[in-house]
Scaffold this motif. Structure first.
Motif, PDB file in Angstrom:
ATOM      1  N   THR A 157      39.287  86.423 -90.414  1.00  0.00           N
ATOM      2  CA  THR A 157      39.013  86.182 -89.003  1.00  0.00           C
ATOM      3  C   THR A 157      38.024  87.230 -88.513  1.00  0.00           C
ATOM      4  O   THR A 157      38.192  88.422 -88.773  1.00  0.00           O
ATOM      5  CB  THR A 157      40.302  86.250 -88.166  1.00  0.00           C
ATOM      6  OG1 THR A 157      41.235  85.291 -88.655  1.00  0.00           O
ATOM      7  CG2 THR A 157      40.019  85.971 -86.701  1.00  0.00           C
ATOM      8  N   LEU A 158      37.016  86.761 -87.816  1.00  0.00           N
ATOM      9  CA  LEU A 158      36.054  87.641 -87.167  1.00  0.00           C
ATOM     10  C   LEU A 158      36.497  87.811 -85.724  1.00  0.00           C
ATOM     11  O   LEU A 158      36.616  86.831 -84.990  1.00  0.00           O
ATOM     12  CB  LEU A 158      34.646  87.039 -87.232  1.00  0.00           C
ATOM     13  CG  LEU A 158      33.549  87.743 -86.439  1.00  0.00           C
ATOM     14  CD1 LEU A 158      33.335  89.163 -86.936  1.00  0.00           C
ATOM     15  CD2 LEU A 158      32.263  86.937 -86.501  1.00  0.00           C
ATOM     16  N   ASP A 179      44.533  92.179 -93.002  1.00  0.00           N
ATOM     17  CA  ASP A 179      43.759  93.176 -93.731  1.00  0.00           C
ATOM     18  C   ASP A 179      42.314  92.791 -94.014  1.00  0.00           C
ATOM     19  O   ASP A 179      41.450  93.635 -94.078  1.00  0.00           O
ATOM     20  CB  ASP A 179      44.458  93.534 -95.044  1.00  0.00           C
ATOM     21  CG  ASP A 179      45.649  94.452 -94.807  1.00  0.00           C
ATOM     22  OD1 ASP A 179      45.741  95.042 -93.719  1.00  0.00           O
ATOM     23  OD2 ASP A 179      46.473  94.575 -95.721  1.00  0.00           O
ATOM     24  N   ALA A 180      42.025  91.522 -94.202  1.00  0.00           N
ATOM     25  CA  ALA A 180      40.652  91.112 -94.543  1.00  0.00           C
ATOM     26  C   ALA A 180      39.787  90.834 -93.314  1.00  0.00           C
ATOM     27  O   ALA A 180      38.641  90.424 -93.452  1.00  0.00           O
ATOM     28  CB  ALA A 180      40.699  89.872 -95.425  1.00  0.00           C
ATOM     29  N   ASP A 181      40.315  91.060 -92.127  1.00  0.00           N
ATOM     30  CA  ASP A 181      39.590  90.736 -90.898  1.00  0.00           C
ATOM     31  C   ASP A 181      38.443  91.705 -90.632  1.00  0.00           C
ATOM     32  O   ASP A 181      38.353  92.780 -91.207  1.00  0.00           O
ATOM     33  CB  ASP A 181      40.540  90.730 -89.697  1.00  0.00           C
ATOM     34  CG  ASP A 181      41.457  89.523 -89.683  1.00  0.00           C
ATOM     35  OD1 ASP A 181      41.309  88.643 -90.559  1.00  0.00           O
ATOM     36  OD2 ASP A 181      42.328  89.457 -88.794  1.00  0.00           O
ATOM     37  N   THR A 218      29.509  84.973 -88.242  1.00  0.00           N
ATOM     38  CA  THR A 218      30.227  83.829 -87.671  1.00  0.00           C
ATOM     39  C   THR A 218      30.260  82.652 -88.635  1.00  0.00           C
ATOM     40  O   THR A 218      31.212  81.877 -88.641  1.00  0.00           O
ATOM     41  CB  THR A 218      29.628  83.374 -86.324  1.00  0.00           C
ATOM     42  OG1 THR A 218      28.293  82.925 -86.521  1.00  0.00           O
ATOM     43  CG2 THR A 218      29.682  84.475 -85.283  1.00  0.00           C
ATOM     44  N   PHE A 219      29.238  82.525 -89.465  1.00  0.00           N
ATOM     45  CA  PHE A 219      29.205  81.447 -90.458  1.00  0.00           C
ATOM     46  C   PHE A 219      30.060  81.775 -91.678  1.00  0.00           C
ATOM     47  O   PHE A 219      30.572  80.876 -92.344  1.00  0.00           O
ATOM     48  CB  PHE A 219      27.770  81.146 -90.897  1.00  0.00           C
ATOM     49  CG  PHE A 219      26.961  80.464 -89.841  1.00  0.00           C
ATOM     50  CD1 PHE A 219      27.222  79.161 -89.475  1.00  0.00           C
ATOM     51  CD2 PHE A 219      25.936  81.146 -89.205  1.00  0.00           C
ATOM     52  CE1 PHE A 219      26.481  78.528 -88.489  1.00  0.00           C
ATOM     53  CE2 PHE A 219      25.181  80.517 -88.218  1.00  0.00           C
ATOM     54  CZ  PHE A 219      25.452  79.216 -87.865  1.00  0.00           C
ATOM     55  N   GLN A 220      30.225  83.043 -91.982  1.00  0.00           N
ATOM     56  CA  GLN A 220      30.983  83.447 -93.158  1.00  0.00           C
ATOM     57  C   GLN A 220      32.490  83.471 -92.914  1.00  0.00           C
ATOM     58  O   GLN A 220      33.265  83.263 -93.839  1.00  0.00           O
ATOM     59  CB  GLN A 220      30.529  84.837 -93.623  1.00  0.00           C
ATOM     60  CG  GLN A 220      29.110  84.871 -94.118  1.00  0.00           C
ATOM     61  CD  GLN A 220      28.634  86.280 -94.400  1.00  0.00           C
ATOM     62  OE1 GLN A 220      29.358  87.255 -94.221  1.00  0.00           O
ATOM     63  NE2 GLN A 220      27.384  86.393 -94.836  1.00  0.00           N
ATOM     64  N   VAL A 270      36.774  82.556 -85.779  1.00  0.00           N
ATOM     65  CA  VAL A 270      36.153  83.548 -84.897  1.00  0.00           C
ATOM     66  C   VAL A 270      36.939  83.559 -83.593  1.00  0.00           C
ATOM     67  O   VAL A 270      37.166  82.509 -82.992  1.00  0.00           O
ATOM     68  CB  VAL A 270      34.670  83.202 -84.621  1.00  0.00           C
ATOM     69  CG1 VAL A 270      34.064  84.215 -83.649  1.00  0.00           C
ATOM     70  CG2 VAL A 270      33.867  83.131 -85.912  1.00  0.00           C
ATOM     71  N   ILE A 271      37.330  84.752 -83.176  1.00  0.00           N
ATOM     72  CA  ILE A 271      38.023  84.937 -81.906  1.00  0.00           C
ATOM     73  C   ILE A 271      37.215  85.932 -81.078  1.00  0.00           C
ATOM     74  O   ILE A 271      36.888  87.010 -81.553  1.00  0.00           O
ATOM     75  CB  ILE A 271      39.452  85.465 -82.081  1.00  0.00           C
ATOM     76  CG1 ILE A 271      40.297  84.515 -82.939  1.00  0.00           C
ATOM     77  CG2 ILE A 271      40.109  85.713 -80.719  1.00  0.00           C
ATOM     78  CD1 ILE A 271      41.657  85.066 -83.296  1.00  0.00           C
TER      79      ILE A 271
END
Length: 95
Positions: A3-4, A26-28, A85-87, A91-92
């Motif tokens: 999540t971005l 963790d991967a955010d 945003t594309f990867q 997106v929040i």
């Protein structure tokens, strides 16, 4: 699932960033934009896991006279943000 999180407000004036921290994985990735750039000096930033990537829009930090040389935040451009945003899976925007 990555999540971005785009943080646009300062934790000195709203609780958006504190709420963002509560839902992190963790991967955010967190990107500070606009007045969210002030969060690099906020105590809440110390609560973010080392596995979460912290980034800041360099032009936004410069416009706010924020020195980012001594922080663990990576500087990026607006073009980099668009690419992120594309990867990301989600997106929040916190505003």
């Amino acid at each position: 699932m990555t999540t971005l999180h785009i943080v646009r407000q300062s934790a000195y004036s709203t609780n958006d960033f504190a709420q963002c921290i509560q839902v992190l994985s963790d991967a955010d990735i967190i990107v500070f934009t606009d007045d969210g750039c002030y969060n690099v000096t906020h105590p809440c930033t110390q609560k973010v896991s080392k596995d979460v990537k912290l980034m800041i829009i360099s032009d936004h930090a410069t416009a706010r006279a924020i020195d980012i040389n001594d922080t663990l935040v990576t500087t990026i451009t607006m073009s980099d943000l668009v690419e992120l945003t594309f990867q990301a899976d989600r997106v929040i925007t916190w505003q």
